[in-house]
Design an enzyme around this catalytic site. Sequence first.
Site, PDB file in Angstrom:
ATOM      1  N   CYS A 174       0.874  -1.185   0.000  1.00  0.00           N
ATOM      2  CA  CYS A 174       0.000   0.000   0.000  1.00  0.00           C
ATOM      3  C   CYS A 174       0.904   1.225   0.000  1.00  0.00           C
ATOM      4  O   CYS A 174       1.060   1.890   1.018  1.00  0.00           O
ATOM      5  CB  CYS A 174      -0.926  -0.003   1.212  1.00  0.00           C
ATOM      6  SG  CYS A 174      -1.795  -1.559   1.482  1.00  0.00           S
ATOM      7  N   PRO A 177       1.310   7.773  -0.988  1.00  0.00           N
ATOM      8  CA  PRO A 177       1.973   8.483  -2.083  1.00  0.00           C
ATOM      9  C   PRO A 177       3.466   8.276  -2.185  1.00  0.00           C
ATOM     10  O   PRO A 177       4.081   8.832  -3.085  1.00  0.00           O
ATOM     11  CB  PRO A 177       1.666   9.944  -1.771  1.00  0.00           C
ATOM     12  CG  PRO A 177       1.550  10.001  -0.303  1.00  0.00           C
ATOM     13  CD  PRO A 177       0.955   8.688   0.130  1.00  0.00           C
ATOM     14  N   GLY A 178       4.111   7.506  -1.288  1.00  0.00           N
ATOM     15  CA  GLY A 178       5.460   7.075  -1.607  1.00  0.00           C
ATOM     16  C   GLY A 178       6.579   7.455  -0.677  1.00  0.00           C
ATOM     17  O   GLY A 178       7.731   7.168  -0.977  1.00  0.00           O
ATOM     18  N   CYS A 358      -1.524   4.038  11.408  1.00  0.00           N
ATOM     19  CA  CYS A 358      -1.450   5.269  12.191  1.00  0.00           C
ATOM     20  C   CYS A 358      -2.706   5.387  13.058  1.00  0.00           C
ATOM     21  O   CYS A 358      -3.263   6.456  13.238  1.00  0.00           O
ATOM     22  CB  CYS A 358      -1.282   6.493  11.297  1.00  0.00           C
ATOM     23  SG  CYS A 358      -2.513   6.647   9.997  1.00  0.00           S
TER      24      CYS A 358
END
Length: 923
Positions: A174, A177-178, A358
Amino acid sequence: MGKRGGKRGRGGGRGGGGGGQRSVRTDYSEVPKANAQYEQYYNELGLVEEAEREDFWTALRRELPNSFRFTGSKGQALPVQQLLKDRYIPEITSIEHNGELVNPPNAIPWFPDQLAWQMTTPKSVVRKFPPFASFQKFLVSETSVGNISRQEVVSMIPPLLMDIKPGMTVLDLCAAPGSKAAQLIEMVHGGEEARTRRVVRKMRIDPGREVSPDGRLTEEQMEEEEQLCDWSDHGRTTGLLIANDADYKRAHMLIHQMKRLNSPNLIVTNHDATMYPSIKLPSEPIQEGGETRNRYLKFDRILADVPCSGDGTCRKNVNVWKDWNPGNALGLFSTQVRILVRALQMLKVGGRVVYSTCSMNPVENEAVVATAIDRCGGMSKVDIVDCSSALPKLKRRQGLSDWRVMDKQGRIWPSWQAVEQEKAKNGEEGLGRLSEFMFPSAKREEAVPLDRCMRVYGHLQDTGAFFITVLHKKIEIKTRPEAEPKTAEPEPTSIMDIVKEIEAQPADGDPLQKVEAADKIVPPRANNYAEGVSAAARQNKANAPTASATAIKREHDAETDAAMSTKRLKTREEVEVSAQGDEDRQVHWPPPPGAQLDASRPETQTSLPSPAPPLGNSQKQFDKNKQPYEEPFKYIDPNQEDLQSIYEFYDLSSRFPNDRFMVRNAMGHPSKTIYYTSALARSILTANASSGIKFVHCGVKMFVKQDVQSAEVCRWRIQSEGLPVLEAWVGEKRVVRLWRRSTLRILLVEMFPKVDGEGWKGLGEIGQRVRDVGMGCCVLRVEKGEGEDGFSERMVLPLWRSLHSLNLMLPKEDRKAMLLRLYNEDTPLMDHSKDRFHNKSSPSSHPFRYVKDEPDDIKDDEEDDADAVVKDEIMVKEEGEEGTVAAPGLGEGVEAMEDGAGDEEREDDVLLDSLKKEVEDAV
């Protein structure tokens, strides 16, 4: 981090939702930070001791400090970090704001090499208070060129616990954005620069090749790498990272985040992580008298940073206070378990899976870990790694061994038995999403040491909240299907039972009446797929939007609206059938996506990629399953004419492989861009060309075709992205060496300085060399030198020698970043080409046809020249996972954009509007 998805907020939506929508920025101080259920639940769980509770909630109500990380290899990151220490920290320590000295940035104590920093001064002060102007300009400049990445501190933890070593294959399930994927690819390439330099030193015996002096950092890394073993490919990294995201647009955002790292060892895919398909490897050679055996890729390390409710991000995501409800976690539990189980299936024996969120909710954390281990066969097959000694300066708490669960109505349940009693007494209202395995009292085969899990809370080191668990696979696993009763015993059934049931049927009854006993022996096979269709193709078809699916999704969204405000994958309500049998493949129908089927069967042809879309159509193309169309990856024959001319023109060493170059068009002809990939990436792309796996990116741009009309000039110039990979193997005839800082400054400030006539005399020590070198692309090696006018570290830059002039092939933001970093100045750039182009003589005045004076995609249009400077303000993109930096005022979102594919090629980069002249990609 364990990202929030949905239509707005962190992550932008794993399962679709929010890809291009702009989020509304809210002043953190103006939002009430109170939620009765949120506070009640975590107080009753007793996450912290009573004495810590006030500090716990006070920290969660305080705005999150700014944090950033220096990116790239050590050779790239440490000099920029040293600049922060030497130039900007002393400036900041003397700044007063509201009568008090501000706190300067501080290195994160547990992050290796002090490459991660945090600053408590509010962003608004850094942006607008004049004494911070130079520091702000430094942050913007280095962020724009990819040397700094804005990333939340706790999200940096999971990659550090993966223990990645050279040569490993890694999967990020997953990834968008990287930010964490960028950490992973840096680790995959760890030590590569030093290993390559050591190999190059040994190449001195090759005729016509010289070796540049190594910088101090490279020499130190060589000593570190001496004991490491990834030398099989002449020092080049043999490992691989596959970064996946279920959302197509976010997958392209991921590509943009990572393109500055210039890795040929990266593949990006676009699949649902709960059903990630097995990746086929080339078959082993057939032994005499034997059969070919299919091989599938197993991973050494997997990161499962799963979709979650994100309630640990309330310091950054202020809407958590307003929107939190217990349904957030309940709706994601099944998806999280499926992702973790799938990760463990694809893991090598002895490998590690790092699971993270998170969220503070044990339903998404400890309950998921315990359930996944139980489904995989228990602690004898999958263990939790004790990481208490890892990152010793990181303050953390143990995982929970006991907890309660809050239902959608806010009622807190101590056990599953209490829930069942309530259902029997008053019905299931509000209890529908509760599951036995969400509770610690679930009947599992054995106790799981959940105290080895890791919890990070905001008050411990002024961060967000986070959960991390490291799992170790001991032996191969055979997972239990999700809906299979654990202790259910099949009813004894025999042929005689079938006979008795048939005999008991009335004589005048239906001749086609169902025989229940027969179904108990051979369960009916119900599926809508033709045999032979690949598993990935089935997933692609299943993911295609339909009217009924859309209606179901909307109904589901109405039921779990809070869960949709968080990062998540597309979920499915149907029962998951887990892989069984040898490795990850099951022996009954329908197989899971992990079970590749025989692609040679006739029916499989229905799953192959559809033909290329009509040429010249500017609209986004889709295949027959409504999936965005991706150009295929085609590798070039090493004897291809263009490739042969490239090797000859640049005098490339025979040690640089010539079988890893590819193009992205159906014909496989190099007409615009040539990419380069690692050997393992090549094997994967070729073996899975017809499998239906959705590859959206692989490789680094190595050569771009240039419009030149002289037969003596190579039409293929080296792209700056591929230069770090190639430069060590380029022959001396296309190399220009530079030693003086003053000379490099000329090349940075002046665009297209003249070389013809007497112009070369103003170019310092490189003047005579660039006067005599042939036209075309060159490699500029900035060498290590001594004295004030020398460089402490070597650099390599692309250079273009045209008929009349010389030019560094760098976009303007890169030039400005280097001027600021090396010379601490913001000198305006001078473009010498403008007057020359206006007064150019006709082509007939030359003895040969006119050759353009610079590469098309390096020169900027005159009308765009005035506003090419990146504005001095950092804005955190709200949709981004860890806060992607974008320049302000030029669009708040990072959009997935397709550069027109033209006649054969699809550009797979996503461009930031703020960095408006990524001129390398502008053709």
